[in-house]
Scaffold this motif. Structure first.
Motif, PDB file in Angstrom:
ATOM      1  N   PRO A 142       0.468  -1.348  -0.159  1.00  0.00           N
ATOM      2  CA  PRO A 142       0.190  -0.282   0.093  1.00  0.00           C
ATOM      3  C   PRO A 142       0.960   1.371  -0.250  1.00  0.00           C
ATOM      4  CG  PRO A 142      -0.808  -1.780   0.939  1.00  0.00           C
ATOM      5  CD  PRO A 142       0.045  -1.982   1.311  1.00  0.00           C
ATOM      6  N   ILE A 143       0.226   1.983  -0.737  1.00  0.00           N
ATOM      7  CA  ILE A 143       0.870   3.486  -0.800  1.00  0.00           C
ATOM      8  C   ILE A 143       0.415   4.450   0.480  1.00  0.00           C
ATOM      9  CG2 ILE A 143       1.331   5.418  -1.950  1.00  0.00           C
ATOM     10  CD1 ILE A 143       1.119   4.736  -4.408  1.00  0.00           C
ATOM     11  N   THR A 144       1.207   4.288   2.113  1.00  0.00           N
ATOM     12  CA  THR A 144       0.921   5.245   2.666  1.00  0.00           C
ATOM     13  C   THR A 144       2.245   6.154   3.280  1.00  0.00           C
ATOM     14  OG1 THR A 144       3.295   3.951   4.217  1.00  0.00           O
ATOM     15  CG2 THR A 144       0.586   3.212   3.694  1.00  0.00           C
ATOM     16  N   THR A 145       1.309   7.063   4.182  1.00  0.00           N
ATOM     17  CA  THR A 145       2.409   7.856   5.094  1.00  0.00           C
ATOM     18  C   THR A 145       3.762   8.131   5.205  1.00  0.00           C
ATOM     19  OG1 THR A 145       0.599   8.732   6.531  1.00  0.00           O
ATOM     20  CG2 THR A 145       2.555   9.470   6.736  1.00  0.00           C
ATOM     21  N   ALA A 146       3.498   6.661   4.725  1.00  0.00           N
ATOM     22  CA  ALA A 146       5.508   6.413   5.022  1.00  0.00           C
ATOM     23  C   ALA A 146       5.855   6.883   3.813  1.00  0.00           C
ATOM     24  CB  ALA A 146       5.663   5.100   4.725  1.00  0.00           C
ATOM     25  N   ASP A 147       5.602   6.565   2.973  1.00  0.00           N
ATOM     26  CA  ASP A 147       6.010   7.548   1.123  1.00  0.00           C
ATOM     27  C   ASP A 147       5.856   8.588   0.942  1.00  0.00           C
ATOM     28  OD1 ASP A 147       6.561   4.616   0.035  1.00  0.00           O
ATOM     29  OD2 ASP A 147       4.003   5.161   0.235  1.00  0.00           O
ATOM     30  N   PRO A 184       5.918  15.489   6.855  1.00  0.00           N
ATOM     31  CA  PRO A 184       4.298  14.547   6.623  1.00  0.00           C
ATOM     32  C   PRO A 184       3.466  14.125   8.501  1.00  0.00           C
ATOM     33  CG  PRO A 184       5.308  13.963   5.285  1.00  0.00           C
ATOM     34  CD  PRO A 184       6.671  14.428   5.906  1.00  0.00           C
ATOM     35  N   GLU A 185       2.850  14.252   8.440  1.00  0.00           N
ATOM     36  CA  GLU A 185       2.018  14.054  10.344  1.00  0.00           C
ATOM     37  C   GLU A 185       1.209  13.092  10.087  1.00  0.00           C
ATOM     38  OE1 GLU A 185       2.469  17.122  13.631  1.00  0.00           O
ATOM     39  OE2 GLU A 185       1.971  18.283  11.424  1.00  0.00           O
ATOM     40  N   GLY A 186       1.255  11.977  10.368  1.00  0.00           N
ATOM     41  CA  GLY A 186       0.314  10.814  10.415  1.00  0.00           C
ATOM     42  C   GLY A 186       0.930   9.920  10.587  1.00  0.00           C
ATOM     43  N   ALA A 187       0.036   9.163  10.919  1.00  0.00           N
ATOM     44  CA  ALA A 187       1.375   7.129  11.167  1.00  0.00           C
ATOM     45  C   ALA A 187       1.176   6.962  10.176  1.00  0.00           C
ATOM     46  CB  ALA A 187      -0.729   6.640  11.378  1.00  0.00           C
ATOM     47  N   ALA A 188       2.427   6.117  10.195  1.00  0.00           N
ATOM     48  CA  ALA A 188       3.533   5.074   8.820  1.00  0.00           C
ATOM     49  C   ALA A 188       2.538   4.906   8.231  1.00  0.00           C
ATOM     50  CB  ALA A 188       4.512   4.706   9.342  1.00  0.00           C
ATOM     51  N   ASP A 189       1.505   4.365   8.731  1.00  0.00           N
ATOM     52  CA  ASP A 189       0.782   2.770   7.363  1.00  0.00           C
ATOM     53  C   ASP A 189      -0.818   3.705   7.245  1.00  0.00           C
ATOM     54  OD1 ASP A 189      -0.307   2.637  10.764  1.00  0.00           O
ATOM     55  OD2 ASP A 189      -0.035   0.789  10.495  1.00  0.00           O
ATOM     56  N   LEU A 223      15.950  -2.213   7.680  1.00  0.00           N
ATOM     57  CA  LEU A 223      15.281  -0.855   8.097  1.00  0.00           C
ATOM     58  C   LEU A 223      14.389  -1.679   8.482  1.00  0.00           C
ATOM     59  CD1 LEU A 223      17.157   2.762   8.536  1.00  0.00           C
ATOM     60  CD2 LEU A 223      16.946   0.944  10.358  1.00  0.00           C
ATOM     61  N   SER A 224      13.620  -1.228   8.925  1.00  0.00           N
ATOM     62  CA  SER A 224      11.918  -2.088   8.832  1.00  0.00           C
ATOM     63  C   SER A 224      11.471  -0.623   8.282  1.00  0.00           C
ATOM     64  CB  SER A 224      10.610  -2.243   9.938  1.00  0.00           C
ATOM     65  OG  SER A 224      10.748  -1.537  10.832  1.00  0.00           O
ATOM     66  N   THR A 225      10.217  -0.715   7.527  1.00  0.00           N
ATOM     67  CA  THR A 225       9.488   1.218   7.399  1.00  0.00           C
ATOM     68  C   THR A 225       8.921   1.563   7.928  1.00  0.00           C
ATOM     69  OG1 THR A 225       8.341  -0.313   5.444  1.00  0.00           O
ATOM     70  CG2 THR A 225       7.838   1.812   5.839  1.00  0.00           C
ATOM     71  N   GLU A 226       8.596   1.418   9.416  1.00  0.00           N
ATOM     72  CA  GLU A 226       8.005   2.032  11.367  1.00  0.00           C
ATOM     73  C   GLU A 226       9.523   2.622  11.510  1.00  0.00           C
ATOM     74  OE1 GLU A 226       7.392  -0.888   9.760  1.00  0.00           O
ATOM     75  OE2 GLU A 226       5.116  -0.523   9.748  1.00  0.00           O
ATOM     76  N   GLU A 227      10.804   1.650  11.575  1.00  0.00           N
ATOM     77  CA  GLU A 227      12.391   2.707  11.842  1.00  0.00           C
ATOM     78  C   GLU A 227      12.928   3.288  10.676  1.00  0.00           C
ATOM     79  OE1 GLU A 227      14.055  -1.969  13.864  1.00  0.00           O
ATOM     80  OE2 GLU A 227      13.513  -1.426  11.711  1.00  0.00           O
ATOM     81  N   VAL A 229      10.449   5.773   8.989  1.00  0.00           N
ATOM     82  CA  VAL A 229       9.710   6.902   9.581  1.00  0.00           C
ATOM     83  C   VAL A 229      10.462   7.227  10.825  1.00  0.00           C
ATOM     84  CG1 VAL A 229       8.387   7.841   9.730  1.00  0.00           C
ATOM     85  CG2 VAL A 229       7.845   6.112   8.416  1.00  0.00           C
ATOM     86  N   LYS A 230      11.084   6.506  12.046  1.00  0.00           N
ATOM     87  CA  LYS A 230      11.001   7.267  13.091  1.00  0.00           C
ATOM     88  C   LYS A 230      12.372   7.821  13.122  1.00  0.00           C
ATOM     89  CE  LYS A 230      11.126   5.876  18.113  1.00  0.00           C
ATOM     90  NZ  LYS A 230      12.749   6.522  18.562  1.00  0.00           N
ATOM     91  N   ALA A 231      13.351   6.701  12.345  1.00  0.00           N
ATOM     92  CA  ALA A 231      14.103   7.541  12.557  1.00  0.00           C
ATOM     93  C   ALA A 231      14.267   9.139  11.795  1.00  0.00           C
ATOM     94  CB  ALA A 231      15.405   7.049  10.977  1.00  0.00           C
ATOM     95  N   VAL A 232      13.770   9.046  10.632  1.00  0.00           N
ATOM     96  CA  VAL A 232      14.214  10.244   9.526  1.00  0.00           C
ATOM     97  C   VAL A 232      13.386  10.781  10.934  1.00  0.00           C
ATOM     98  CG1 VAL A 232      12.437  11.187   7.985  1.00  0.00           C
ATOM     99  CG2 VAL A 232      13.545   9.318   7.608  1.00  0.00           C
ATOM    100  N   ARG A 233      12.089  11.280  10.936  1.00  0.00           N
ATOM    101  CA  ARG A 233      11.395  11.896  12.195  1.00  0.00           C
ATOM    102  C   ARG A 233      12.040  12.321  13.357  1.00  0.00           C
ATOM    103  NH1 ARG A 233       5.598   9.353  11.784  1.00  0.00           N
ATOM    104  NH2 ARG A 233       4.457  10.798  10.201  1.00  0.00           N
ATOM    105  N   ASP A 234      13.038  11.432  13.629  1.00  0.00           N
ATOM    106  CA  ASP A 234      14.280  11.844  14.772  1.00  0.00           C
ATOM    107  C   ASP A 234      15.127  12.260  14.691  1.00  0.00           C
ATOM    108  OD1 ASP A 234      12.081  10.875  16.580  1.00  0.00           O
ATOM    109  OD2 ASP A 234      13.379   8.826  16.697  1.00  0.00           O
ATOM    110  N   GLY A 235      15.959  12.581  13.113  1.00  0.00           N
ATOM    111  CA  GLY A 235      16.632  13.300  12.620  1.00  0.00           C
ATOM    112  C   GLY A 235      17.567  12.158  12.707  1.00  0.00           C
ATOM    113  N   ASP A 236      17.569  11.333  12.920  1.00  0.00           N
ATOM    114  CA  ASP A 236      18.964  10.031  12.743  1.00  0.00           C
ATOM    115  C   ASP A 236      19.586  10.163  11.353  1.00  0.00           C
ATOM    116  OD1 ASP A 236      20.547   8.341  13.661  1.00  0.00           O
ATOM    117  OD2 ASP A 236      19.275   7.748  14.912  1.00  0.00           O
TER     118      ASP A 236
END
Length: 599
Positions: A142-147, A184-189, A223-227, A229-236
């Motif tokens: 699925p195309i999601t917020t993660a993309d 983008p703000e919203g759950a990754a999936d 990484l998993s998709t969730e990991e 997304v979290k790394a991007v948002r954390d600026g890691d």
């Protein structure tokens, strides 16, 4: 950034080159002169967007072949400074969906196949995006917020390897991290996300929120998709290094070799099928596409030089061509009579000579730039090479506004006093003598072969050599290629064209200090400030005021020399439906997924 579906300015005539994000659109404002035949219009035009309303269709098991130029295909990832060109984008734009498209009338239209968007607040500017439930990548993901987070990450200078001069993702656009600080703000999936702009953005509708598959980049980064997304948002940045390295390099393969299919899913109507090095790329219809299916199963892009396109069309080796407009080419096409349809019209593409401001280059001397501008025979070039194609053609004296647009003359009157309208050999001579610069070598680089540019350089040499310059034709097939002449800085003047999208803030990426498309390394704090003012206002009066200021500063500094707006010319076999002219950087293939052969 608004890359045309990443839309900035795309460099035309560069084997790689960019966008006039400073820079691409369809029907109303672009005057169109298309020869008509029963096969010239296979559907009803939807509103004024230029797209045909084909109704319920099934993909026809057929092949249509087109050519938009000789340069080799570069990569599935067409958004690095080394791969972003009109030639590569002509292919990759068929692979990826976006939330909008540019109509032939230059207006923004929502792509309802993918989803929808709405402005929910003006202060701060906040936009809500909704992705259709059935929208998915060709591999079924699925195309999601993660993309959307992936798209934000690769345009974010705040993700870097120690400083903003070293972005983690080597993207042609790098400003979105500052423009939309939280991303983008919203759950990754989730199928919904919101974005909040730091400042008003007049081009918010054409920001790019979908490009490459987050799940693939994440996996390649361990990484998993969730990991991811979290790394991007954390600026890691450290955690993202491996993923970014794949995004930068992983889709770069040797000519003729495509990446593994699992690594290059698509969100658009076509996917990459095969690649014959030096010959062609064939796209095949995406059988998992959730929107209106491609009209024809196979779409092949052949790599042909302009000089061979008309013959190839006549021989039916190709069905649609986009040659460089020349008097001879138009005459040859007209000679084919009813066998072809000819599309003509204005374009948002413009020819220019850009100076090299790199340290140590002769052109860092403003007086030498002035002398060169005095001897360039712009009117002669337009009279001999462009007016036979467009009798209304004129020398172009602006960069952000085109001669066929209403505000052109007002802008020019405020910015330019006409001092370089007429050739002044004696004036140029005096400057060279006073600067002890008689005999200065001027290498004019461009992507060769290109008949019209060769003729332009010959005209410039004939004139400027009389003033005391030594002009050299530095045309090279690899001028804009990675590691080529332009990247090395082995030129004094670059001759190419920017292809525009009608974007309001497009030029910032070209003229502002340190921006990715500022190839000549020009810098002026006043220009930077004016662009910032323009790009953070929703007021058309501010846009007009700052555009005049920018144009004047660019003329005073002699950033470069505008020459002319390109006339549009393309042609198609009379049996091919829905081939339509557009003025924008998308070129004739802008709606290629709608092309089909008449029964």
């Amino acid at each position: 950034m608004r890359i045309q579906r990443v839309s900035k300015a795309v460099a035309v005539g560069a084997a790689l080159a960019l966008a006039l994000s400073a820079c691409a659109p369809g029907g109303g404002d672009a005057t169109s002169d298309a020869s008509k035949s029963p096969g010239s219009n296979g559907g009803v035009e939807a509103e004024n967007s230029g797209l045909a309303d084909l109704g319920d269709i099934t993909t026809k098991d057929d092949e249509i072949k087109t050519t938009i130029g000789a340069p080799e295909f570069i990569s599935y990832n067409g958004y690095t400074p080394q791969t972003y060109s009109t030639y590569n984008s002509g292919i990759t734009d068929r692979l990826f969906a976006g939330f909008y498209y540019m109509g032939t009338d230059g207006k923004v239209y929502p792509n309802t196949d993918l989803g929808s968007y709405e402005k929910v607040s003006d202060d701060p500017l906040t936009i809500k995006y909704t992705i259709n439930d059935n929208a998915k990548w060709s591999d079924g993901t699925p195309i999601t917020t993660a993309d959307a987070v992936m798209a934000w990450a690769m345009q974010n200078l705040n993700l870097n390897t120690g400083s903003k001069d070293k972005p983690l993702f080597s993207s042609v656009s790098t400003d979105l991290g500052d423009t939309v600080p939280k991303g983008p703000e919203g759950a990754a999936d989730s199928k919904e996300f919101t974005v909040t702009f730091k400042n008003p953005d007049p081009d918010w509708q054409i920001q790019t929120w979908l490009m490459h598959p987050a799940h693939v980049v994440a996996k390649k980064g361990g990484l998993s998709t969730e990991e991811f997304v979290k790394a991007v948002r954390d600026g890691d940045s450290k955690k993202l290094e491996k993923a970014a390295k794949f995004w930068n390099e992983g889709w770069m393969t040797k000519p003729g070799t495509l990446p593994d299919e699992a690594d290059m899913p698509v969100s658009g109507p076509y996917k990459l099928g095969s690649w014959k090095a030096g010959e062609s790329v064939t796209l095949t219809a995406n059988e998992n596409y959730y929107g209106t299916p491609a009209a024809t199963k196979n779409l092949t892009f052949r790599f042909l030089a302009d000089t061979g396109m008309v013959q190839a069309l006549q021989n039916k080796d190709v069905d649609v061509i986009a040659p460089q407009p020349t008097v001879d080419t138009l005459a040859q096409l007209e000679g084919l009579g009813s066998a072809v349809n000819i599309q003509k019209g204005d374009t948002l593409t413009w020819e220019h000579l850009d100076f090299n401001f790199a340290k140590g280059n002769e052109m860092t001397n403003l007086e030498l730039r002035k002398a060169f501008a005095m001897c360039v025979p712009r009117q002669e070039i337009v009279d001999n090479l462009i007016k036979p194609l467009n009798p209304e053609a004129q020398v172009m004296n602006a960069r952000e506004v085109f001669p066929f647009q209403e505000n052109y003359q007002e802008t020019v009157d405020a910015a330019y006093d006409g001092r370089y309208d007429q050739v002044d050999i004696e004036g140029a001579k005096k400057i060279l003598e006073s600067e002890d610069a008689v005999g200065t070598k001027i290498r004019i680089g461009y992507s060769a072969p290109n008949e019209r540019r060769t003729n332009e350089v010959a005209a410039i040499k004939s004139s400027c050599d009389k003033a005391g310059f030594k002009v050299e034709d530095a045309g090279d097939a690899k001028f804009f290629a990675p590691g080529g002449t332009q990247e090395r800085g082995d030129y004094e003047v670059a001759l190419f064209a920017w292809a525009g999208s009608g974007q309001i803030t497009s030029g910032q990426n070209i003229y502002a200090t340190g921006k990715p498309q500022n190839y000549g390394k020009y810098s002026n704090p006043e220009v930077d400030k004016a662009w910032t003012t323009l790009a953070t206002s929703l007021d058309p009066a501010v846009h007009a005021e700052q555009t005049k200021k920018i144009e004047k500063l660019l003329w005073d500094d002699l950033y470069g020399i505008p020459v002319f707006a390109h006339p549009g010319l393309s042609a198609s076999g009379s049996d091919v439906q829905n081939v339509r002219h557009t003025a924008t950087q998308g070129g004739i293939v802008w709606n290629a997924e709608q092309w089909s052969r008449a029964e």
